[in-house]
Design a protein around this motif. Structure first.
Motif, PDB file in Angstrom:
ATOM      1  N   GLY A 335       0.831  -1.197   0.000  1.00 56.31           N
ATOM      2  CA  GLY A 335       0.000   0.000   0.000  1.00 56.31           C
ATOM      3  C   GLY A 335       0.862   1.242   0.000  1.00 56.31           C
ATOM      4  N   ALA A 336       0.232   2.390  -0.073  1.00 47.89           N
ATOM      5  CA  ALA A 336       0.954   3.669  -0.043  1.00 47.89           C
ATOM      6  C   ALA A 336       0.053   4.728   0.571  1.00 47.89           C
ATOM      7  CB  ALA A 336       1.380   4.085  -1.448  1.00 47.89           C
ATOM      8  N   ILE A 337       0.665   5.703   1.234  1.00 44.40           N
ATOM      9  CA  ILE A 337      -0.068   6.805   1.860  1.00 44.40           C
ATOM     10  C   ILE A 337       0.679   8.104   1.587  1.00 44.40           C
ATOM     11  CG2 ILE A 337      -0.800   7.849   4.043  1.00 44.40           C
ATOM     12  CD1 ILE A 337      -1.107   5.079   5.208  1.00 44.40           C
ATOM     13  N   VAL A 338      -0.055   9.122   1.182  1.00 43.67           N
ATOM     14  CA  VAL A 338       0.492  10.482   1.092  1.00 43.67           C
ATOM     15  C   VAL A 338      -0.481  11.396   1.831  1.00 43.67           C
ATOM     16  CG1 VAL A 338       1.192  12.380  -0.400  1.00 43.67           C
ATOM     17  CG2 VAL A 338       1.592  10.018  -1.130  1.00 43.67           C
ATOM     18  N   VAL A 339       0.025  12.118   2.837  1.00 48.84           N
ATOM     19  CA  VAL A 339      -0.807  13.041   3.617  1.00 48.84           C
ATOM     20  C   VAL A 339      -0.383  14.467   3.271  1.00 48.84           C
ATOM     21  CG1 VAL A 339      -1.537  13.752   5.912  1.00 48.84           C
ATOM     22  CG2 VAL A 339      -0.982  11.341   5.476  1.00 48.84           C
ATOM     23  N   ILE A 340      -1.336  15.266   2.781  1.00 52.09           N
ATOM     24  CA  ILE A 340      -1.058  16.626   2.328  1.00 52.09           C
ATOM     25  C   ILE A 340      -1.909  17.615   3.118  1.00 52.09           C
ATOM     26  CG2 ILE A 340      -1.160  18.214   0.352  1.00 52.09           C
ATOM     27  CD1 ILE A 340      -0.718  15.834  -1.469  1.00 52.09           C
ATOM     28  N   ASP A 341      -1.304  18.722   3.517  1.00 53.87           N
ATOM     29  CA  ASP A 341      -2.044  19.810   4.150  1.00 53.87           C
ATOM     30  C   ASP A 341      -2.819  20.548   3.056  1.00 53.87           C
ATOM     31  OD1 ASP A 341      -2.960  22.150   5.309  1.00 53.87           O
ATOM     32  OD2 ASP A 341      -1.166  22.446   6.531  1.00 53.87           O
ATOM     33  N   PRO A 342      -4.159  20.489   3.060  1.00 60.33           N
ATOM     34  CA  PRO A 342      -4.927  21.093   1.960  1.00 60.33           C
ATOM     35  C   PRO A 342      -4.820  22.607   1.894  1.00 60.33           C
ATOM     36  CG  PRO A 342      -6.395  20.388   3.721  1.00 60.33           C
ATOM     37  CD  PRO A 342      -5.034  19.865   4.071  1.00 60.33           C
ATOM     38  N   THR A 343      -4.431  23.249   2.992  1.00 56.02           N
ATOM     39  CA  THR A 343      -4.346  24.718   2.987  1.00 56.02           C
ATOM     40  C   THR A 343      -3.030  25.220   2.398  1.00 56.02           C
ATOM     41  OG1 THR A 343      -3.419  24.757   5.238  1.00 56.02           O
ATOM     42  CG2 THR A 343      -5.823  24.848   5.016  1.00 56.02           C
ATOM     43  N   THR A 344      -1.980  24.381   2.419  1.00 59.24           N
ATOM     44  CA  THR A 344      -0.666  24.828   1.926  1.00 59.24           C
ATOM     45  C   THR A 344      -0.103  23.941   0.809  1.00 59.24           C
ATOM     46  OG1 THR A 344       0.539  23.478   3.562  1.00 59.24           O
ATOM     47  CG2 THR A 344      -0.090  25.726   4.211  1.00 59.24           C
ATOM     48  N   GLY A 345      -0.623  22.721   0.673  1.00 59.83           N
ATOM     49  CA  GLY A 345      -0.077  21.786  -0.302  1.00 59.83           C
ATOM     50  C   GLY A 345       1.167  21.072   0.188  1.00 59.83           C
ATOM     51  N   GLN A 346       1.562  21.323   1.432  1.00 57.53           N
ATOM     52  CA  GLN A 346       2.763  20.680   1.969  1.00 57.53           C
ATOM     53  C   GLN A 346       2.524  19.190   2.226  1.00 57.53           C
ATOM     54  OE1 GLN A 346       3.809  22.852   5.485  1.00 57.53           O
ATOM     55  NE2 GLN A 346       4.634  24.597   4.361  1.00 57.53           N
ATOM     56  N   ILE A 347       3.521  18.381   1.902  1.00 53.00           N
ATOM     57  CA  ILE A 347       3.444  16.941   2.175  1.00 53.00           C
ATOM     58  C   ILE A 347       3.858  16.714   3.629  1.00 53.00           C
ATOM     59  CG2 ILE A 347       4.304  14.655   1.563  1.00 53.00           C
ATOM     60  CD1 ILE A 347       4.811  15.688  -1.240  1.00 53.00           C
ATOM     61  N   LEU A 348       2.951  16.169   4.414  1.00 51.75           N
ATOM     62  CA  LEU A 348       3.207  15.942   5.835  1.00 51.75           C
ATOM     63  C   LEU A 348       3.736  14.536   6.108  1.00 51.75           C
ATOM     64  CD1 LEU A 348      -0.016  17.605   7.296  1.00 51.75           C
ATOM     65  CD2 LEU A 348       2.204  18.664   6.791  1.00 51.75           C
ATOM     66  N   ALA A 349       3.342  13.590   5.268  1.00 51.41           N
ATOM     67  CA  ALA A 349       3.805  12.202   5.430  1.00 51.41           C
ATOM     68  C   ALA A 349       3.727  11.505   4.088  1.00 51.41           C
ATOM     69  CB  ALA A 349       2.949  11.465   6.466  1.00 51.41           C
ATOM     70  N   LEU A 350       4.630  10.554   3.901  1.00 49.14           N
ATOM     71  CA  LEU A 350       4.653   9.799   2.652  1.00 49.14           C
ATOM     72  C   LEU A 350       5.202   8.411   2.941  1.00 49.14           C
ATOM     73  CD1 LEU A 350       5.747  11.052  -0.842  1.00 49.14           C
ATOM     74  CD2 LEU A 350       6.690   8.921   0.053  1.00 49.14           C
TER      75      LEU A 350
END
Length: 469
Positions: A335-350
């Motif tokens: 599996g894979a996970i990408v967590v993005i802050d929707p207000t800034t577009g910053q990748i928080l986890a990958l």
């Protein structure tokens, strides 16, 4: 007639010593050439191996959003363990197994080479290696893995020079942090985390023996791939430790009876391994620098990774029920996970898989999959740009559509139809029939263009199978 015969015989006899002398002379020249290249090689003596080895420790560092260190990027990403933090049992296990005369020789072990050659001749094939720990260090850091006489000569020359410039503990520290021990683990610190899920300082004697045994063949002796061979190899290391005075006989018996207790699956060397892999690849793409430069330039690379979220994302992937390895020995499902802050577009986890390994792709960005409902925001963005409003209503009802000559009946995830609903509600509840109707009205090519403009670069624009309908 007899005299003539005598002259011929005498001429034949005198030619033998000349030929023999030529052969001996040739062998002596070759031998002295080897000795010169090994002990007095000017190219090696001019080289500051201390600086070269220190350069191998020169590395860039990746930091999380709070300034905490994620990883230090040596030539191979590894966790450096100072020799003072490595338990004596682990050091002794490596010495007993790989080079028991380590403290007696000066880089090359003539007795060891002779013993290995003798055993190889008796067995009729290569059985033993004659490389010292210092030679193995040279091979790991400076030379290729190619096996030929000239590489061996350079290996010996480098080893002698390193012994002149470094103490034995310093050499051990470099060696223990540069050796590959399987499942993506470079160095003993990483191996301790991968196999036992704890720092190297906390290794037990039997665990140290297992890790030392991996040096000979990290893939073959992996407890995950070949548990029986791993157990036999560990017990052999314990026996060798006893032979060379590092363990008492009763301790050998005690530790040999212990089962191998590793993690159920290979662990991760550190939190953020997949994230760091993505960062390196992205920097290569944006800067056009080589990976070796990015790793060894001493850069400080600050990222947006949130360590808490990254830890939880890795845990979420790792606790997935496992069905076992496939024919490539990769645990499935992945599996894979990408967590993005929707207000800034910053990748928080990958996270790109269960356990990071350079032998496997980073599934978070290197493997393309159907986006599923993740494509819907691009559809609704196109609708808004075309004059639709969030409160505009459409009918959620069964559809029958002809696609490439075949009938397609899209369904909602809950197999329910809601009738008249707003576009806002349709997006919130991920209603498939409304998204399909919007694509029909807007045109696939218009949605395609909006998605491209918003940064979706993996869409296929032409060919028999494309994303423009």
């Amino acid at each position: 007639m007899p005299k003539k015969t005598k002259k011929k015989i005498r001429g034949h006899k005198t030619s033998q010593p000349i030929f023999l002398r030529l052969v001996i002379g040739f062998l002596l020249v070759i031998g002295f050439g080897f000795i010169f290249m090994i002990f007095f090689n000017p190219l090696v003596w001019r080289l500051d191996l201390r600086a070269e080895l220190n350069r191998s420790r020169m590395a860039s560092t990746i930091y999380d959003r709070d300034g905490g260190e994620i990883a230090t990027l040596y030539s191979k990403t590894r966790l450096w363990a100072p020799i003072g933090q490595v338990p004596p049992s682990l050091v002794n296990a490596f010495i007993a197994t790989e080079d028991y005369r380590f403290y007696q020789h000066k880089g090359i072990d003539v007795r060891g080479i002779g013993r290995a050659l003798f055993r190889d001749i008796l067995e009729g094939h290569k059985l033993q290696g004659g490389s010292t720990i210092t030679q193995q260090l040279v091979k790991n850091l400076f030379l290729s893995q190619e096996k030929n006489i000239f590489r061996k000569i350079w290996e010996m020359a480098y080893a002698i020079r390193i012994e002149q410039q470094y103490t034995k503990p310093q050499i051990l520290e470099f060696y223990l942090n540069s050796i590959y021990l399987g499942h993506g683990a470079w160095g003993v610190q990483a191996a301790s985390e991968v196999y036992f899920g704890k720092p190297v300082q906390r290794l037990k004697i039997s665990e140290s023996a297992l890790i030392a045994g991996l040096a000979k063949g990290p893939e073959y002796y992996s407890p995950y791939r070949n548990p029986k061979a791993a157990l036999q190899r560990r017990n052999l290391v314990l026996k060798l430790m006893g032979q060379h005075g590092y363990l008492a006989s009763d301790a050998i018996q005690q530790y040999s009876r212990e089962p191998v207790h590793t993690l159920k699956e290979p662990g991760t060397t550190y939190v953020g391994a997949y994230f760091s892999d993505y960062v390196i690849n992205e920097l290569k793409r944006q800067t056009h620098y080589s990976e070796s430069y990015l790793r060894g330039a001493g850069l400080k690379i600050y990222t947006t990774m949130n360590r808490t979220i990254q830890t939880q994302a890795e845990r979420a992937i790792n606790i997935l029920p496992a069905e076992g390895p496939d024919h490539w020995e990769v645990i499935q499902p992945q599996g894979a996970i990408v967590v993005i802050d929707p207000t800034t577009g910053q990748i928080l986890a990958l996270v790109g898989g269960r356990h990071f390994s350079t032998a496997e792709p980073n599934r978070a960005f290197q493997i393309f999959r159907q986006p599923g409902s993740a494509i819907k925001p691009f559809v609704y963005t196109t609708a808004l740009e075309s004059g639709y409003t969030p409160e505009q209503q459409m009918i959620d009802h069964p559809l029958t559509i002809t696609v490439n000559g075949e009938l397609w009946r899209p369904q909602n995830y809950d197999n329910k139809y809601r009738g008249a609903i707003t576009l806002r509600t349709a997006l919130e509840q991920s209603v498939n029939t409304i998204a399909v109707q919007l694509v029909q009205r807007l045109g696939p090519s218009n949605v395609f263009q909006v998605a491209q403009r918003m940064g979706l670069t993996s869409l296929v624009s032409s060919g028999d199978l494309n994303d423009q309908g």
